[in-house]
Write a protein that holds these residues in place. Structure first.
Motif, PDB file in Angstrom:
ATOM      1  N   ALA A 489      54.205  67.621  71.093  1.00 15.66           N
ATOM      2  CA  ALA A 489      55.664  67.500  71.242  1.00 15.66           C
ATOM      3  C   ALA A 489      56.035  66.256  72.041  1.00 15.66           C
ATOM      4  O   ALA A 489      57.113  65.684  71.837  1.00 15.66           O
ATOM      5  CB  ALA A 489      56.212  68.745  71.928  1.00 15.66           C
ATOM      6  N   ASP A 490      55.139  65.850  72.949  1.00 13.64           N
ATOM      7  CA  ASP A 490      55.511  64.731  73.821  1.00 13.64           C
ATOM      8  C   ASP A 490      55.088  63.360  73.267  1.00 13.64           C
ATOM      9  O   ASP A 490      55.228  62.354  73.941  1.00 13.64           O
ATOM     10  CB  ASP A 490      54.933  64.942  75.230  1.00 13.64           C
ATOM     11  N   ALA A 491      54.591  63.309  72.028  1.00 17.23           N
ATOM     12  CA  ALA A 491      54.252  62.007  71.444  1.00 17.23           C
ATOM     13  C   ALA A 491      55.536  61.236  71.116  1.00 17.23           C
ATOM     14  O   ALA A 491      56.608  61.829  70.966  1.00 17.23           O
ATOM     15  CB  ALA A 491      53.413  62.210  70.184  1.00 17.23           C
ATOM     16  N   SER A 492      55.411  59.910  70.971  1.00 16.07           N
ATOM     17  CA  SER A 492      56.586  59.095  70.661  1.00 16.07           C
ATOM     18  C   SER A 492      57.127  59.470  69.280  1.00 16.07           C
ATOM     19  O   SER A 492      56.405  60.021  68.446  1.00 16.07           O
ATOM     20  CB  SER A 492      56.190  57.618  70.663  1.00 16.07           C
ATOM     21  N   SER A 493      58.382  59.170  69.041  1.00 14.46           N
ATOM     22  CA  SER A 493      59.007  59.569  67.765  1.00 14.46           C
ATOM     23  C   SER A 493      58.383  58.818  66.586  1.00 14.46           C
ATOM     24  O   SER A 493      58.477  59.264  65.447  1.00 14.46           O
ATOM     25  CB  SER A 493      60.513  59.341  67.806  1.00 14.46           C
ATOM     26  N   ASP A 494      57.718  57.698  66.850  1.00  8.82           N
ATOM     27  CA  ASP A 494      56.962  57.021  65.793  1.00  8.82           C
ATOM     28  C   ASP A 494      55.872  57.926  65.248  1.00  8.82           C
ATOM     29  O   ASP A 494      55.513  57.853  64.080  1.00  8.82           O
ATOM     30  CB  ASP A 494      56.258  55.774  66.355  1.00  8.82           C
ATOM     31  N   TYR A 495      55.301  58.729  66.146  1.00  4.34           N
ATOM     32  CA  TYR A 495      54.187  59.585  65.753  1.00  4.34           C
ATOM     33  C   TYR A 495      54.644  61.023  65.511  1.00  4.34           C
ATOM     34  O   TYR A 495      54.216  61.666  64.546  1.00  4.34           O
ATOM     35  CB  TYR A 495      53.093  59.547  66.843  1.00  4.34           C
ATOM     36  N   ASN A 496      55.519  61.528  66.368  1.00  6.50           N
ATOM     37  CA  ASN A 496      56.043  62.897  66.212  1.00  6.50           C
ATOM     38  C   ASN A 496      57.203  62.843  65.216  1.00  6.50           C
ATOM     39  O   ASN A 496      58.361  63.089  65.552  1.00  6.50           O
ATOM     40  CB  ASN A 496      56.479  63.443  67.568  1.00  6.50           C
ATOM     41  N   VAL A 497      56.868  62.528  63.983  1.00  3.69           N
ATOM     42  CA  VAL A 497      57.871  62.192  62.964  1.00  3.69           C
ATOM     43  C   VAL A 497      58.754  63.404  62.633  1.00  3.69           C
ATOM     44  O   VAL A 497      59.936  63.252  62.321  1.00  3.69           O
ATOM     45  CB  VAL A 497      57.170  61.686  61.678  1.00  3.69           C
ATOM     46  N   SER A 498      58.200  64.628  62.721  1.00  7.38           N
ATOM     47  CA  SER A 498      58.965  65.820  62.339  1.00  7.38           C
ATOM     48  C   SER A 498      59.720  66.444  63.505  1.00  7.38           C
ATOM     49  O   SER A 498      60.335  67.501  63.344  1.00  7.38           O
ATOM     50  CB  SER A 498      58.029  66.869  61.721  1.00  7.38           C
ATOM     51  N   GLY A 499      59.667  65.805  64.673  1.00  5.55           N
ATOM     52  CA  GLY A 499      60.436  66.311  65.812  1.00  5.55           C
ATOM     53  C   GLY A 499      59.932  67.640  66.339  1.00  5.55           C
ATOM     54  O   GLY A 499      60.716  68.546  66.629  1.00  5.55           O
ATOM     55  N   LEU A 500      58.617  67.790  66.477  1.00  7.53           N
ATOM     56  CA  LEU A 500      58.063  69.048  66.985  1.00  7.53           C
ATOM     57  C   LEU A 500      58.412  69.221  68.462  1.00  7.53           C
ATOM     58  O   LEU A 500      58.523  68.247  69.213  1.00  7.53           O
ATOM     59  CB  LEU A 500      56.540  69.083  66.809  1.00  7.53           C
ATOM     60  N   THR A 501      58.563  70.493  68.872  1.00  9.65           N
ATOM     61  CA  THR A 501      58.892  70.848  70.250  1.00  9.65           C
ATOM     62  C   THR A 501      57.816  71.788  70.783  1.00  9.65           C
ATOM     63  O   THR A 501      56.875  72.152  70.060  1.00  9.65           O
ATOM     64  CB  THR A 501      60.240  71.584  70.306  1.00  9.65           C
ATOM     65  N   ALA A 502      57.989  72.242  72.035  1.00  9.42           N
ATOM     66  CA  ALA A 502      57.006  73.164  72.633  1.00  9.42           C
ATOM     67  C   ALA A 502      56.867  74.439  71.803  1.00  9.42           C
ATOM     68  O   ALA A 502      55.813  75.062  71.797  1.00  9.42           O
ATOM     69  CB  ALA A 502      57.430  73.510  74.059  1.00  9.42           C
ATOM     70  N   ASP A 503      57.911  74.830  71.098  1.00  7.46           N
ATOM     71  CA  ASP A 503      57.872  76.075  70.308  1.00  7.46           C
ATOM     72  C   ASP A 503      57.098  75.939  69.007  1.00  7.46           C
ATOM     73  O   ASP A 503      56.859  76.942  68.332  1.00  7.46           O
ATOM     74  CB  ASP A 503      59.295  76.530  69.939  1.00  7.46           C
ATOM     75  N   ASN A 504      56.751  74.717  68.641  1.00  6.25           N
ATOM     76  CA  ASN A 504      56.118  74.576  67.318  1.00  6.25           C
ATOM     77  C   ASN A 504      55.150  73.400  67.215  1.00  6.25           C
ATOM     78  O   ASN A 504      54.736  73.055  66.105  1.00  6.25           O
ATOM     79  CB  ASN A 504      57.190  74.492  66.220  1.00  6.25           C
ATOM     80  N   GLU A 505      54.778  72.791  68.334  1.00  3.39           N
ATOM     81  CA  GLU A 505      53.823  71.680  68.215  1.00  3.39           C
ATOM     82  C   GLU A 505      52.504  72.230  67.665  1.00  3.39           C
ATOM     83  O   GLU A 505      52.083  73.333  68.003  1.00  3.39           O
ATOM     84  CB  GLU A 505      53.625  70.966  69.554  1.00  3.39           C
ATOM     85  N   PHE A 506      51.901  71.459  66.769  1.00  4.83           N
ATOM     86  CA  PHE A 506      50.651  71.914  66.148  1.00  4.83           C
ATOM     87  C   PHE A 506      49.821  70.710  65.736  1.00  4.83           C
ATOM     88  O   PHE A 506      50.327  69.583  65.651  1.00  4.83           O
ATOM     89  CB  PHE A 506      50.936  72.825  64.933  1.00  4.83           C
ATOM     90  N   SER A 507      48.555  70.985  65.467  1.00  2.24           N
ATOM     91  CA  SER A 507      47.641  69.938  65.022  1.00  2.24           C
ATOM     92  C   SER A 507      46.675  70.505  63.995  1.00  2.24           C
ATOM     93  O   SER A 507      46.306  71.681  64.053  1.00  2.24           O
ATOM     94  CB  SER A 507      46.846  69.415  66.229  1.00  2.24           C
ATOM     95  N   SER A 508      46.256  69.675  63.061  1.00  2.00           N
ATOM     96  CA  SER A 508      45.214  70.016  62.094  1.00  2.00           C
ATOM     97  C   SER A 508      45.545  71.263  61.280  1.00  2.00           C
ATOM     98  O   SER A 508      44.844  72.284  61.336  1.00  2.00           O
ATOM     99  CB  SER A 508      43.863  70.164  62.799  1.00  2.00           C
ATOM    100  N   PRO A 509      46.632  71.188  60.488  1.00  2.00           N
ATOM    101  CA  PRO A 509      46.974  72.302  59.604  1.00  2.00           C
ATOM    102  C   PRO A 509      45.852  72.522  58.606  1.00  2.00           C
ATOM    103  O   PRO A 509      45.224  71.574  58.146  1.00  2.00           O
ATOM    104  CB  PRO A 509      48.255  71.827  58.910  1.00  2.00           C
ATOM    105  N   ASP A 510      45.575  73.769  58.283  1.00  2.00           N
ATOM    106  CA  ASP A 510      44.452  74.092  57.397  1.00  2.00           C
ATOM    107  C   ASP A 510      44.886  75.219  56.458  1.00  2.00           C
ATOM    108  O   ASP A 510      45.356  74.971  55.348  1.00  2.00           O
ATOM    109  CB  ASP A 510      43.228  74.445  58.270  1.00  2.00           C
ATOM    110  N   GLY A 511      44.832  76.493  56.888  1.00  2.00           N
ATOM    111  CA  GLY A 511      45.305  77.602  56.056  1.00  2.00           C
ATOM    112  C   GLY A 511      46.798  77.468  55.776  1.00  2.00           C
ATOM    113  O   GLY A 511      47.566  77.044  56.642  1.00  2.00           O
ATOM    114  N   LEU A 512      47.203  77.810  54.545  1.00  2.00           N
ATOM    115  CA  LEU A 512      48.593  77.623  54.137  1.00  2.00           C
ATOM    116  C   LEU A 512      48.947  78.659  53.087  1.00  2.00           C
ATOM    117  O   LEU A 512      48.158  78.920  52.172  1.00  2.00           O
ATOM    118  CB  LEU A 512      48.747  76.216  53.540  1.00  2.00           C
TER     119      LEU A 512
END
Ligand code: FEO
Ligand code: CA
Ligand code: CA
Ligand code: CA
Length: 660
Positions: A489-512
């Motif tokens: 959530a605290d990455a710059s907006s260049d990188y946090n393109v989808s505007g993730l917050t503490a309620d939904n920050e995530f990494s390495s999506p896999d199961g869908l």
């Protein structure tokens, strides 16, 4: 119609040795590593002495599907209180499986082949697939011991080879001289299921189980295949199974030791790396290996919604760095009369068709390129450069195209992706969603970005989606955009393109998984530094819109070797799709595998390898003792509290629909 609103409060990220759920939800452990399928087995001791894994749950639960069953024992997708749960056992937790972490090395050092065989049998039986009948009584699910549907597939199970590769010379071995059978399925990651009531078990990192010795008598073409599939020396998951006497074990050592291919195992790797079809409802039938989807590191195999008179379409990605996204289009057109048709319906739809590979253009369009000898791009001789060693190859038949699908995809200019994991098709829009789990500086440097993989060193991954032309899954062109980017959530907006917050920050999506109501479930397998450290692996929920509902943006990232900006297309953002964290898993686990009953009141997921990364001497217990810590692990007399992979079932405490 998509639901309007998610009806739960997001849970906070956490590092706790338990399953964290929103208020008003609960979970039970249903089927954990070592749980028996039959009465009369010894209690599971969980101290590394257990055997009989061919009659009890294997390790590392992964892809999974719940097949509802009616009272006559037929597939009934609407049944929400009785069914067969089918799930993969991807791999082994070496720190917890045997009596001591060094048991295998000790047996080898002592040349104690009897002990080594016991250890290797435990490992080969710990892999594969479980079919388990389960029932819901008084609001609680449990395993039906001794059900005729209960069975385990392992690395020993005999199966039939089907489709174009079956019977080819390059799949004949000492143990399978006709090339029409094979033993075992391994490293089954994600899965799929068909409208005719069968399960598809994908084979992912199978290539890493082999040791390659002297292959001087192999043709240049086949040595090129070994190189392109990373089958060289001792693979990173090589388990020394070929040290045990007997062909069932020797086949994991690849070499031209015999006078002909029928006297050794030079061709054994060509028998693996496909998708295996299993009929849970006809347990005496041998599984059938469907070679028409090609040979690579299949993450899973997802069947698009079927339509009377239209072909069956199956999406299947190759989860390795810089590999590709594929789809299979059947020759036969779907007939509703084949529902419940089992493996003979599979023969009709899965053995003849065309494999395609995806090209994602930077302008938001894309194309599917056919991989068959009818595609003249594949004619003639090509070469593959493996770090300076160059192999010449051609495609003498469609069987060769499929068995070396990666080389064919190279020729037609497929787009290397940031590791394709799970796919799912939206039931209302027909859009296809695909997790791209992550990239690193070697597969995605700043100097090699493209619109569909726009971030250098893409540590946190993204989820891409596309719409086939005119909504036809068999079409050869599509439009794409990116649904969400993983980020802190605290990455710059260049990188946090989808505007993730503490309620939904995530990494390495896999199961869908997009459930029948249009709710998307995202599971994570985060080994990166971006989020792990803030929270254990997790599952999030959102209500996605559709391809094209966002905007074009410029993404700028750097790997330190120069910076590059590239334009891409972003669908909505985290707030617009109500992205919220629904679950956090125990320490060291991955969250993977997902299936929901038709009434949306029971949700099955897997907790894979809790304790991973712990101390071997302590059997990973310094990281996790789940599920012993959940209070449910003593059900079968377990004497130790080593962490165990397990299927859990999630309910709403008031018995209502989950998430909305
Ligand atoms: Fe087994 Fe690609 O995850
Ligand atoms: Ca996976
Ligand atoms: Ca993964
Ligand atoms: Ca894992």
């Amino acid at each position: 119609m998509n639901p309007e609103q998610l009806d739960f409060k997001a849970v906070a990220g956490g590092i706790e040795d338990r399953v964290i759920l929103p208020a008003g939800y609960k979970a039970d452990v249903l089927y954990a590593k070592g749980d028996p399928l039959f009465s009369g087995l010894a209690d599971f001791k969980n101290d590394g002495t257990d055997v009989d894994y061919d009659s009890r749950s294997g390790d590392e639960h992964d892809g999974m599907h719940f097949f509802g069953m009616d009272s006559s024992g037929k597939y009934d997708p609407e049944s929400s209180d009785r069914g067969i749960l089918v799930l993969n056992h991807e791999n082994l937790e070496d720190a917890t499986l045997h009596e001591t972490p060094t048991a295998k090395e000790d047996a080898i050092a002592a040349n104690n082949l009897q002990e080594l065989k016991k250890i290797v049998d435990r490992e080969m039986n710990g892999h594969g697939v479980s079919c388990v009948e389960i029932r819901k009584d008084n609001g609680k699910w449990s395993v039906v011991l001794d059900s005729p549907y209960n069975r385990r597939l392992t690395v020993f199970t005999e199966m039939d080879m089907r489709g174009p590769v079956a019977g080819e010379d390059f799949v004949k071995t000492k143990l399978t001289p006709t090339g029409t059978t094979r033993y075992g399925t391994m490293n089954n990651c994600a899965n799929g299921y068909t409208p005719w009531g069968t399960y598809l078990a994908a084979e992912e990192n199978w290539y890493a189980y082999f040791q390659v010795g002297n292959v001087d008598n192999l043709s240049e073409k086949h040595r090129g295949w070994l190189a392109r599939y990373g089958i060289e020396g001792a693979g990173w998951s090589y388990r020394q199974w070929d040290r045990v006497p007997g062909d069932q074990y020797k086949r994991f050592g690849v070499g031209t030791s015999g006078a002909t291919a029928l006297e050794d195992f030079r061709h054994e790797p060509n028998l693996h790396g496909y998708v295996t079809e299993v009929d849970p409802f006809r347990p005496t039938q041998k599984p059938r290996v469907r070679t028409g989807f090609g040979r690579f590191s299949h993450e899973g195999a997802w069947v698009a919604p079927v339509q009377e008179g239209a072909p069956i379409v199956i999406y299947t990605g190759d989860d390795s760095r810089r590999e590709y996204m594929y789809k299979f289009v059947s020759k036969a057109a779907w007939s509703e009369a084949d529902r419940n048709g089992g493996l003979s319906a599979g023969d009709k739809y899965l053995d003849e068709g065309t494999l395609y590979v995806a090209v994602f253009n930077d302008d938001g369009t894309g194309a599917w390129k056919a991989l068959s000898t009818a595609n003249m791009d594949l004619a003639g001789t090509h070469s593959y450069d493996d770090n300076g060693t160059v192999y010449q190859y051609n495609f003498a038949s469609d069987a060769e195209v499929l068995a070396s699908a990666r080389l064919a995809a190279d020729v037609v200019g497929a787009t290397p992706m940031d590791r394709p994991e799970w796919a799912t098709v939206h039931p209302n829009t027909g859009d296809v969603y695909l997790t791209l789990t992550n990239g690193n500086s070697s597969n995605r440097p700043s100097t090699d970005l493209d619109g569909a993989n726009p971030r250098a060193v893409n540590s946190n991954g993204h989820i891409i989606r596309w719409r086939e032309e005119a909504g036809d899954h068999a079409a050869t062109s599509f439009e794409w955009d990116i649904f969400l980017f993983g980020s802190s959530a605290d990455a710059s907006s260049d990188y946090n393109v989808s505007g993730l917050t503490a309620d939904n920050e995530f990494s390495s999506p896999d199961g869908l998984f997009i459930d029948p109501r249009g709710v998307i479930w995202i599971q994570t397998d985060d080994g990166s530094s971006g989020i792990r450290g803030k929270t254990n692996n997790q599952m999030l929920v959102a209500i996605p819109g559709e391809v094209g509902d966002g905007e074009s943006v410029t993404v700028t990232t750097s790997d330190g070797n120069g910076q590059e900006s590239i334009q891409t297309f972003v669908g909505g953002n985290a707030e617009a799709v109500q992205l919220k964290r629904f679950l956090v898993g125990p320490n060291g686990c991955e969250i993977t595998g997902i299936s929901m009953t038709a009434d949306a009141r029971s949700l099955f997921i897997n907790i894979q390898h809790p304790g991973e990364g712990g101390s071997e001497e302590d059997f990973n217990r310094n990281v996790s003792t789940w599920p012993a810590t959940s209070g449910d692990a003593t059900a079968f007399g377990e004497a130790d509290n080593r962490p165990r992979s397990a299927t859990i079932v999630i309910y709403r405490e008031d018995g209502g629909e989950i998430a909305i």
